[in-house]
Scaffold this motif. Structure first.
Motif, PDB file in Angstrom:
ATOM      1  N   HIS A  43      40.281  43.580  34.416  1.00  0.00           N
ATOM      2  CA  HIS A  43      39.264  42.531  34.321  1.00  0.00           C
ATOM      3  C   HIS A  43      37.983  43.106  33.748  1.00  0.00           C
ATOM      4  CE1 HIS A  43      38.364  44.334  38.245  1.00  0.00           C
ATOM      5  NE2 HIS A  43      37.146  43.837  38.142  1.00  0.00           N
ATOM      6  N   THR A 102      46.085  36.069  37.960  1.00  0.00           N
ATOM      7  CA  THR A 102      45.185  35.525  36.946  1.00  0.00           C
ATOM      8  C   THR A 102      43.712  35.562  37.340  1.00  0.00           C
ATOM      9  OG1 THR A 102      45.427  33.278  37.832  1.00  0.00           O
ATOM     10  CG2 THR A 102      46.966  33.947  36.082  1.00  0.00           C
ATOM     11  N   ARG A 103      43.387  35.702  38.640  1.00  0.00           N
ATOM     12  CA  ARG A 103      41.998  35.550  39.047  1.00  0.00           C
ATOM     13  C   ARG A 103      41.542  36.666  39.982  1.00  0.00           C
ATOM     14  NH1 ARG A 103      39.217  32.790  35.895  1.00  0.00           N
ATOM     15  NH2 ARG A 103      37.948  31.603  37.351  1.00  0.00           N
ATOM     16  N   ASP A 115      38.625  36.321  35.243  1.00  0.00           N
ATOM     17  CA  ASP A 115      40.043  36.619  35.085  1.00  0.00           C
ATOM     18  C   ASP A 115      40.353  38.008  35.635  1.00  0.00           C
ATOM     19  OD1 ASP A 115      40.331  34.260  33.577  1.00  0.00           O
ATOM     20  OD2 ASP A 115      39.848  35.305  31.714  1.00  0.00           O
TER      21      ASP A 115
END
Length: 209
Positions: A43, A102-103, A115
């Motif tokens: 990220h 995804t997060r 993300d």
């Protein structure tokens, strides 16, 4: 396969002379590895990636590819980032990479959630980035975050127990004092004990997988 832990979140995985760098951020010494075929960034936060770190790696390894979620591409505008997300798969040199999640975990309601996509290397080593994503496949070795603004120890223990690795080693520890790290590692050992063991790696130390 060998993984060398650097400071905080950064790892260098070596197999057959090829290297994979994960999360070369600003809390980590300059990564001077050669033979790098890929850089994976989970990220966009600066403790996991900086333009300076990536530029230095690519200068030494001009053929290396950079992979990460969409937010990483935004913070590295001068780099050709191959965008990946949960469910994706890539083959780079001897490394088979599958991506999970995804997060980013929530830090606070006032802080935007970015993300975050964890990476499973060769079906054996999982680096989750800053999330409690549990892969839907067995994990042999887990790089387990133990200290962060988003991290609650009880939730870390639940995450590790859900992953149920055979081995784990603590990462993401730069925000902790020596005393705090010892305490958190103790809880990590408790969470891993039913399925495996914990290895504590100082920066620069390696684990053979």
């Amino acid at each position: 396969m060998e993984v060398t832990k650097l400071e905080h979140a950064c790892q260098v995985v070596t197999l057959g002379g090829a290297r994979l760098v994960i999360d070369p951020g600003g809390f980590t010494r300059p990564v001077e590895a050669t033979g790098v075929v890929a850089v994976v960034v989970t990220h966009e936060h600066p403790d996991h990636v900086t333009p300076e770190q990536v530029a230095g790696i690519l200068a030494r390894n001009p053929g290396a590819v950079v992979l990460g979620p969409a937010g990483v591409a935004r913070v590295l505008p001068d780099v050709d980032v191959e965008v990946v997300t949960g469910g994706d798969h890539r083959s780079v040199g001897p490394f088979e990479l599958t991506f999970h999640g995804t997060r980013h975990n929530v830090i606070h309601r006032s802080v935007p959630v970015v993300d975050n996509t964890g990476v499973l290397v060769n079906g054996r080593l999982f680096h989750p980035g800053d999330a409690y994503t549990v892969p839907d496949v067995p994990v042999e070795v887990l790089a387990a975050p133990v200290g962060a603004p988003w991290l609650k120890v009880a939730e870390m223990m639940d995450f590790v127990a859900a992953v149920a690795p055979r081995r784990a080693y603590p990462v993401h520890e730069a925000t902790l004092s020596d005393i705090g790290l010892d305490m958190h590692v103790g809880r990590l050992r408790e969470a891993v004990a039913p399925t495996g063991s914990v290895v504590v790696l100082a920066p620069g130390e390696s684990l053979t997988i």
